[in-house]
Design a protein around this motif. Structure first.
Motif, PDB file in Angstrom:
ATOM      1  N   ILE A 295      23.620 -32.198   5.883  1.00  0.00           N
ATOM      2  CA  ILE A 295      22.542 -32.470   6.837  1.00  0.00           C
ATOM      3  C   ILE A 295      22.406 -31.308   7.815  1.00  0.00           C
ATOM      4  N   ARG A 296      23.544 -30.844   8.315  1.00  0.00           N
ATOM      5  CA  ARG A 296      23.524 -29.743   9.280  1.00  0.00           C
ATOM      6  C   ARG A 296      22.895 -28.487   8.677  1.00  0.00           C
ATOM      7  N   LEU A 297      23.208 -28.209   7.408  1.00  0.00           N
ATOM      8  CA  LEU A 297      22.626 -27.043   6.741  1.00  0.00           C
ATOM      9  C   LEU A 297      21.109 -27.187   6.606  1.00  0.00           C
ATOM     10  N   PHE A 298      20.645 -28.384   6.226  1.00  0.00           N
ATOM     11  CA  PHE A 298      19.202 -28.629   6.139  1.00  0.00           C
ATOM     12  C   PHE A 298      18.543 -28.393   7.493  1.00  0.00           C
ATOM     13  N   GLU A 299      19.171 -28.848   8.549  1.00  0.00           N
ATOM     14  CA  GLU A 299      18.590 -28.699   9.880  1.00  0.00           C
ATOM     15  C   GLU A 299      18.586 -27.236  10.317  1.00  0.00           C
ATOM     16  N   GLN A 300      19.666 -26.517  10.022  1.00  0.00           N
ATOM     17  CA  GLN A 300      19.718 -25.097  10.375  1.00  0.00           C
ATOM     18  C   GLN A 300      18.612 -24.313   9.669  1.00  0.00           C
ATOM     19  N   ASN A 301      18.319 -24.729   8.428  1.00  0.00           N
ATOM     20  CA  ASN A 301      17.299 -24.032   7.639  1.00  0.00           C
ATOM     21  C   ASN A 301      15.900 -24.616   7.816  1.00  0.00           C
ATOM     22  N   LYS A 302      15.788 -25.561   8.764  1.00  0.00           N
ATOM     23  CA  LYS A 302      14.496 -26.163   9.110  1.00  0.00           C
ATOM     24  C   LYS A 302      13.773 -26.740   7.896  1.00  0.00           C
ATOM     25  N   VAL A 303      14.535 -27.433   7.065  1.00  0.00           N
ATOM     26  CA  VAL A 303      13.951 -28.118   5.914  1.00  0.00           C
ATOM     27  C   VAL A 303      13.125 -29.294   6.443  1.00  0.00           C
ATOM     28  N   PRO A 304      11.900 -29.489   5.971  1.00  0.00           N
ATOM     29  CA  PRO A 304      11.011 -30.510   6.548  1.00  0.00           C
ATOM     30  C   PRO A 304      11.345 -31.945   6.127  1.00  0.00           C
TER      31      PRO A 304
END
Length: 351
Positions: A295-304
């Motif tokens: 989840i943190r990686l998705f958020e860091q990469n601004k995944v929509p």
């Protein structure tokens, strides 16, 4: 002072617990020896664990002691609160009184604290990683059903936004959340659109229309077909692609990322397709192997992503509690390596 849950909120098999049915046998033998030797050692028992955690289960343990100990009015309890963040070795509760009155409960109360704290801690880590986005508690299928009510309470303490079973939701005061399952789509011969139409036709309008779109491994086109059909009624689509599968939309894009499962590019593809046809209101819910790190990686990469649904990772790590006698008649008496660790954050519990 924080308010504690009413002991009557908890339904214990009191007779079985009082008889030691769920207790380690050596505690029952200790109790028998103390009684036969006519001993009533006045002790202070100290409870702690060894990690940074979000504490949960304290109110349930207090209720357990009040309902299932002998002479509960003669016991003194000092305790932290559910939802408190605790450090390794920090004392979370002390129980003072005649050891024979409550030693039969040690196995039970340590188990309650371990289970509830594990769930609350793992939920809080997922919620923190999601950066303010909703996180749904969907792991009940990965464990035995009788734990669901307590797990649902711990999920609430841990900050989750909703749960998936009525038992989970008992303390929430809301209806459990869910999407269209693969089983319904299979019942409609693999036709996701037909299954979604049926859901829309027969389910109460108050229930969110969230379509599961990976059944045919074509999340983009399935999402578009459903959005065109339901329009403004469609609240969201859920991507749940297996980590052994590559979605159709990714075939021409492979080469610079891991293409299996619900990956960043798949989410971007679905978001772009929906937005291009004016379906900006449709949320994207992702599930399937999500944990705090992912989840943190998705958020860091601004995944929509709009909503995360978390499953088995909630059960992936343990938080183990220990209880030690540390004082006898108010004087130090503990196994080597342990000693009384007073905690000014503890509050007196009215018995």
């Amino acid at each position: 002072m924080k308010k504690r849950l009413d002991p009557d909120s908890f339904d214990f098999p009191v007779e079985k617990i009082e008889k030691g049915f769920y207790s380690d046998i050596y505690f029952l033998r200790t109790q028998a020896i103390l009684e036969q030797a006519d001993m009533a050692p006045h002790v202070t028992v100290q409870i702690f664990q060894r990690d940074y955690a979000m504490l949960c289960g304290i109110d349930e343990v207090i209720a357990l002691i009040k309902k299932c100990s002998r002479n509960p009015k003669k016991l003194k309890i000092m305790a932290l609160h559910d939802g408190d963040k605790v450090a390794p070795w920090e004392t979370v509760m002390t129980i003072e009184g005649n050891l024979a009155d409550f030693i039969h409960l040690e196995t039970v109360y340590l188990g309650i604290l371990a289970r509830r704290t594990k769930i609350a801690t793992n939920c809080s880590r997922a919620v923190e990683a999601a950066n303010g986005k909703p996180v749904l508690f969907f792991p009940s299928r990965f464990d035995e059903y009788t734990v669901q009510e307590g797990d649902g309470y711990a999920a609430k303490v841990g900050g989750m936004d909703n749960v998936s079973t009525p038992a989970n939701a008992m303390c929430w005061g809301v209806e459990a959340a869910g999407t269209i399952p693969h089983a319904l789509i299979a019942a409609f011969n693999g036709d996701t659109l037909a299954a979604t139409r049926a859901f829309d036709k027969y389910m109460d309008p108050k229930i969110s229309r969230i379509a599961l779109v990976d059944f045919n491994n074509d999340c983009v086109n399935t999402s578009l077909a459903i959005a065109r059909e339901l329009g403004d009624k469609l609240e969201g689509v859920r991507l749940d692609t297996s980590d052994k599968m590559v979605d159709v939309s990714l075939i021409g894009q492979m080469g610079h990322f891991k293409p299996t499962g619900v990956n960043e590019q798949l989410v971007r593809n679905v978001r772009a397709a929906l937005d291009n046809e004016g379906f900006n209101h449709v949320k994207i819910i992702v599930s399937g192997g999500f944990n705090p790190d992912r989840i943190r990686l998705f958020e860091q990469n601004k995944v929509p992503v709009n909503v995360y649904a978390v499953g088995s990772s909630i059960f992936a790590t343990n938080v183990d509690f220990t209880a030690d006698v540390v004082l006898l008649d108010g004087k130090p008496c503990a196994k080597t390596g342990r000693h009384y660790l007073p905690n000014e954050r503890l509050e007196n519990v009215e018995m």
